[in-house]
Design a protein around this motif. Structure first.
Motif, PDB file in Angstrom:
ATOM      1  N   LEU A 328       0.835  -1.209   0.000  1.00 46.67           N
ATOM      2  CA  LEU A 328       0.000   0.000   0.000  1.00 46.67           C
ATOM      3  C   LEU A 328       0.869   1.259   0.000  1.00 46.67           C
ATOM      4  O   LEU A 328       0.589   2.216  -0.734  1.00 46.67           O
ATOM      5  N   ALA A 329       1.933   1.243   0.796  1.00 47.90           N
ATOM      6  CA  ALA A 329       2.829   2.414   0.828  1.00 47.90           C
ATOM      7  C   ALA A 329       3.425   2.643  -0.559  1.00 47.90           C
ATOM      8  O   ALA A 329       3.519   3.785  -1.031  1.00 47.90           O
ATOM      9  N   ALA A 330       3.803   1.559  -1.246  1.00 46.01           N
ATOM     10  CA  ALA A 330       4.407   1.691  -2.582  1.00 46.01           C
ATOM     11  C   ALA A 330       3.376   2.225  -3.580  1.00 46.01           C
ATOM     12  O   ALA A 330       3.691   3.109  -4.393  1.00 46.01           O
ATOM     13  N   GLN A 331       2.147   1.707  -3.515  1.00 43.93           N
ATOM     14  CA  GLN A 331       1.119   2.191  -4.453  1.00 43.93           C
ATOM     15  C   GLN A 331       0.820   3.669  -4.222  1.00 43.93           C
ATOM     16  O   GLN A 331       0.638   4.425  -5.164  1.00 43.93           O
ATOM     17  N   LEU A 332       0.770   4.072  -2.962  1.00 41.22           N
ATOM     18  CA  LEU A 332       0.476   5.483  -2.666  1.00 41.22           C
ATOM     19  C   LEU A 332       1.620   6.393  -3.107  1.00 41.22           C
ATOM     20  O   LEU A 332       1.401   7.569  -3.405  1.00 41.22           O
ATOM     21  N   GLU A 333       2.810   5.832  -3.166  1.00 40.00           N
ATOM     22  CA  GLU A 333       3.971   6.624  -3.587  1.00 40.00           C
ATOM     23  C   GLU A 333       3.984   6.810  -5.105  1.00 40.00           C
ATOM     24  O   GLU A 333       4.503   7.791  -5.616  1.00 40.00           O
ATOM     25  N   GLN A 334       3.376   5.813  -5.807  1.00 41.89           N
ATOM     26  CA  GLN A 334       3.480   5.811  -7.271  1.00 41.89           C
ATOM     27  C   GLN A 334       2.483   6.717  -7.966  1.00 41.89           C
ATOM     28  O   GLN A 334       2.655   7.054  -9.124  1.00 41.89           O
ATOM     29  N   THR A 335       1.361   7.033  -7.300  1.00 39.11           N
ATOM     30  CA  THR A 335       0.347   7.838  -7.982  1.00 39.11           C
ATOM     31  C   THR A 335      -0.240   8.864  -7.026  1.00 39.11           C
ATOM     32  O   THR A 335      -0.265   8.645  -5.816  1.00 39.11           O
ATOM     33  N   HIS A 336      -0.707   9.984  -7.591  1.00 41.80           N
ATOM     34  CA  HIS A 336      -1.346  10.995  -6.741  1.00 41.80           C
ATOM     35  C   HIS A 336      -2.813  10.682  -6.527  1.00 41.80           C
ATOM     36  O   HIS A 336      -3.452  11.290  -5.675  1.00 41.80           O
ATOM     37  N   SER A 337      -3.364   9.753  -7.320  1.00 41.80           N
ATOM     38  CA  SER A 337      -4.773   9.398  -7.137  1.00 41.80           C
ATOM     39  C   SER A 337      -4.877   8.300  -6.083  1.00 41.80           C
ATOM     40  O   SER A 337      -4.439   7.171  -6.295  1.00 41.80           O
ATOM     41  N   ARG A 338      -5.454   8.634  -4.950  1.00 45.92           N
ATOM     42  CA  ARG A 338      -5.584   7.620  -3.897  1.00 45.92           C
ATOM     43  C   ARG A 338      -6.483   6.473  -4.358  1.00 45.92           C
ATOM     44  O   ARG A 338      -6.240   5.317  -4.038  1.00 45.92           O
ATOM     45  N   GLU A 339      -7.535   6.821  -5.104  1.00 49.67           N
ATOM     46  CA  GLU A 339      -8.429   5.759  -5.558  1.00 49.67           C
ATOM     47  C   GLU A 339      -7.678   4.768  -6.433  1.00 49.67           C
ATOM     48  O   GLU A 339      -7.817   3.553  -6.287  1.00 49.67           O
ATOM     49  N   GLN A 340      -6.848   5.308  -7.335  1.00 47.91           N
ATOM     50  CA  GLN A 340      -6.062   4.401  -8.198  1.00 47.91           C
ATOM     51  C   GLN A 340      -5.083   3.558  -7.368  1.00 47.91           C
ATOM     52  O   GLN A 340      -4.873   2.383  -7.637  1.00 47.91           O
ATOM     53  N   ALA A 341      -4.506   4.196  -6.366  1.00 48.29           N
ATOM     54  CA  ALA A 341      -3.556   3.465  -5.508  1.00 48.29           C
ATOM     55  C   ALA A 341      -4.286   2.342  -4.754  1.00 48.29           C
ATOM     56  O   ALA A 341      -3.793   1.208  -4.683  1.00 48.29           O
ATOM     57  N   PHE A 342      -5.463   2.644  -4.231  1.00 47.89           N
ATOM     58  CA  PHE A 342      -6.209   1.623  -3.472  1.00 47.89           C
ATOM     59  C   PHE A 342      -6.641   0.480  -4.407  1.00 47.89           C
ATOM     60  O   PHE A 342      -6.605  -0.692  -4.041  1.00 47.89           O
ATOM     61  N   ALA A 343      -7.044   0.863  -5.627  1.00 53.18           N
ATOM     62  CA  ALA A 343      -7.485  -0.161  -6.590  1.00 53.18           C
ATOM     63  C   ALA A 343      -6.312  -1.063  -6.970  1.00 53.18           C
ATOM     64  O   ALA A 343      -6.438  -2.296  -7.026  1.00 53.18           O
ATOM     65  N   ALA A 344      -5.160  -0.437  -7.207  1.00 58.56           N
ATOM     66  CA  ALA A 344      -3.975  -1.224  -7.587  1.00 58.56           C
ATOM     67  C   ALA A 344      -3.551  -2.122  -6.416  1.00 58.56           C
ATOM     68  O   ALA A 344      -3.137  -3.271  -6.607  1.00 58.56           O
ATOM     69  N   PHE A 345      -3.655  -1.597  -5.203  1.00 63.74           N
ATOM     70  CA  PHE A 345      -3.327  -2.379  -4.007  1.00 63.74           C
ATOM     71  C   PHE A 345      -4.226  -3.614  -3.927  1.00 63.74           C
ATOM     72  O   PHE A 345      -3.752  -4.736  -3.713  1.00 63.74           O
ATOM     73  N   GLN A 346      -5.514  -3.416  -4.141  1.00 69.94           N
ATOM     74  CA  GLN A 346      -6.431  -4.560  -4.072  1.00 69.94           C
ATOM     75  C   GLN A 346      -6.130  -5.585  -5.170  1.00 69.94           C
ATOM     76  O   GLN A 346      -6.113  -6.792  -4.920  1.00 69.94           O
ATOM     77  N   ARG A 347      -5.854  -5.085  -6.384  1.00 71.93           N
ATOM     78  CA  ARG A 347      -5.535  -5.995  -7.501  1.00 71.93           C
ATOM     79  C   ARG A 347      -4.307  -6.837  -7.174  1.00 71.93           C
ATOM     80  O   ARG A 347      -4.241  -8.024  -7.471  1.00 71.93           O
ATOM     81  N   GLN A 348      -3.330  -6.168  -6.566  1.00 76.24           N
ATOM     82  CA  GLN A 348      -2.079  -6.858  -6.249  1.00 76.24           C
ATOM     83  C   GLN A 348      -2.257  -7.850  -5.104  1.00 76.24           C
ATOM     84  O   GLN A 348      -1.749  -8.972  -5.156  1.00 76.24           O
ATOM     85  N   ARG A 349      -2.994  -7.474  -4.070  1.00 72.32           N
ATOM     86  CA  ARG A 349      -2.956  -8.248  -2.833  1.00 72.32           C
ATOM     87  C   ARG A 349      -4.109  -9.238  -2.665  1.00 72.32           C
ATOM     88  O   ARG A 349      -3.963 -10.235  -1.963  1.00 72.32           O
TER      89      ARG A 349
END
Ligand SMILES: Cc1cc2nc3c(=O)[nH]c(=O)nc-3n(C[C@H](O)[C@H](O)[C@H](O)COP(=O)(O)OP(=O)(O)OC[C@H]3O[C@@H](n4cnc5c(N)ncnc54)[C@H](O)[C@@H]3O)c2cc1C
Length: 453
Positions: A328-349
């Motif tokens: 989650l920390a890595a996803q939040l670092e990669q994009t400014h869109s929190r929604e995109q970061a949360f979505a990518a986190f869910q896809r990954q985990r």
């Protein structure tokens, strides 16, 4: 300098404290609300599993936060399983190839306190005795109960690190019931914790310290993990109800002692306060939480037990929660869109959570019923031999889950293929001398592609 982005974490347990640290170290302004008191001031009131096995995945996450040395100082190394048979004999089965492949027993309260120190040092603001009660997602305000008073706290995003009974998950379910449908499958087996004190009060361990002890007994089992103060925490796993033996039939300390004397004699003679511990300590429940959706646009996301609680038989719940924090920390670092970061986190985990949940269920059967079975032991020997012959394609299941960082889903997929190969090769074998090595080579080459990492 632009304002730091702010994030609110619910729960300062294992995942909450680590995630707070990682985000603060990456320039976030983090506030955590925790329902309990500060464990560094008052005694830890965990109420469940006193010690935990830390494996490579968790250790790697701690390394990223710079907390690995501080944590390892409090741990006891466990090199393998010590299996105690009914006839009083015991046998040691190493987990890995050498002392680079070991797991670590750590006290939950000490670990939590250490992580809170790291969070505080990184600048995280932590409010204890603040229990999340409800969330108004439209107004972006969370209601916390503090010393009998309610307070409304505004938020940009909430992270639910509030464990298996997550209040944030409940609030998300109440807000969007059609999206957040959770299902918990209870195991039907519970657990109770007891303690083995140091030997004869001489201050030494009463059993081999560098092992996870198991007393497998078919449909139930006992385990013991060492603590750095030379005690062992013993956990009995047993059906909750039904025919003897079950917790239903072991109502008091006296009947528990008689059961231990008969079934786990070598443990029973070391548990001085069995009767009192039995009557004082509750029976813990065990279950698997299945949830298909972990986030609500940019307003909320769940991780750790709040998203995917599992049964503890692979010793990976905390390790998986720590991997979540890193992801989650890595996803939040990669994009400014929190929604995109949360979505990518869910896809990954999410697929990985499902895989370790299933492997944890499978491992219960292995621990309680198979670890002293000759065909199981032959398959373990064969795993080691196949690893030596085909190191680029074959690794023992336990090694993939415990000592490597490959995604759990990949470890699970390869395990299923490997189990098929092991079963086929040992079908008519009584020892390694009976194995058809030509067939072994064909099966491994045909079914298992080389590792990529
Ligand atoms: C018997 C047993 C043995 C286990 N052994 C192992 C093991 O050997 N290895 C391993 O990796 N895992 C093990 N686990 C799993 C591990 O304990 C969990 O996976 C891990 O604790 C999950 O961390 P978490 O931070 O998500 O949740 P938790 O550790 O449960 O932390 C949640 C935090 O949120 C707080 N909280 C709860 N509700 C609220 C609220 N409403 N408002 C504010 N705060 C709140 C809680 O007080 C707590 O501090 C075991 C579990 C059990 C039951």
């Amino acid at each position: 300098m632009p304002n730091k982005p702010h994030i609110t974490i619910v729960g300062a347990g294992l995942a909450g404290a680590l995630l707070g640290t990682l985000l603060a170290q990456r320039g976030w302004q983090v506030t955590i609300y925790e329902k309990r008191g500060d464990p560094r001031i008052q005694q830890y009131e965990g109420g469940r599993s006193i010690n935990l096995a830390l494996a490579e995945r968790g250790y790697a996450a701690l390394r990223l936060a710079g907390a690995d040395d501080a944590v390892i100082d409090q741990c006891v190394m466990m090199r393998g399983r010590m299996v105690h048979n009914r006839n009083g004999q015991h046998q040691f089965l190493r987990y890995g190839k050498d002392d680079h492949e070991v797991i670590w027993s750590v006290h939950r309260g000490d670990l939590n306190s250490t992580l809170l120190n790291f969070a505080a040092a990184a600048g995280v603001e932590i409010h204890f005795e603040h229990e999340l009660e409800s969330v108004d997602f439209d107004a972006r305000a969370a209601c916390f109960l503090h010393q009998g008073q309610k307070s409304e706290i505004p938020f940009v995003s909430l992270v639910g690190a509030d464990g298996a009974g997550s209040a944030l998950r409940a609030a998300m379910q109440a807000y969007r019931p059609e999206t957040f449908t959770a299902r918990t499958e209870f195991l039907g087996h519970g657990y109770k914790e007891l303690e083995i004190p140091p030997f004869d009060n001489s201050g030494d361990f009463s059993l081999e310290p560098n092992a996870l002890h198991i007393w497998p007994r078919g449909s139930y089992m006992c385990i013991a993990l060492p603590n750095d103060e030379k005690t062992f925490t013993v956990t009995l796993f047993l059906p909750n109800e039904g025919p003897f033996p079950s917790f239903e039939h072991l109502k008091d300390g006296k009947s528990a002692r008689a059961f231990f004397d008969r079934e786990f004699q070598s443990a029973s003679m070391l548990i001085d306060d069995l009767e009192d511990d039995w009557e004082r300590n509750p029976v813990g429940i065990l279950g698997t939480l299945y949830l298909d959706h972990w986030y609500l646009d940019e307003r909320a996301v769940l991780l750790g037990d709040a998203a995917h609680a599992m049964v503890p038989f692979h010793g990976q719940g905390m390790n998986a929660a720590f991997e979540d924090c890193v992801a989650l920390a890595a996803q939040l670092e990669q994009t400014h869109s929190r929604e995109q970061a949360f979505a990518a986190f869910q896809r990954q985990r999410l697929p990985n959570a499902r895989a370790i949940q299933q492997m944890a269920l499978d491992n219960y059967l292995e621990m309680r019923d198979k670890v002293d079975d000759p065909s199981f032991l032959l398959q373990r020997d064969l795993e080691i031999e196949l690893t030596a012959r085909f190191p680029e394609r074959f690794l023992p299941h336990y090694t993939m889950v415990t000592f490597r960082l490959m995604p759990y889903a990949e470890a699970y997929r390869r395990t299923q293929i490997q189990n098929g190969i092991l079963a086929q090769l040992t079908e008519h074998a009584r020892g390694l001398d009976d194995i058809d090595w030509q067939l072994a080579a064909q099966l491994v080459q045909a079914r298992l592609e080389p590792f990529t990492s």
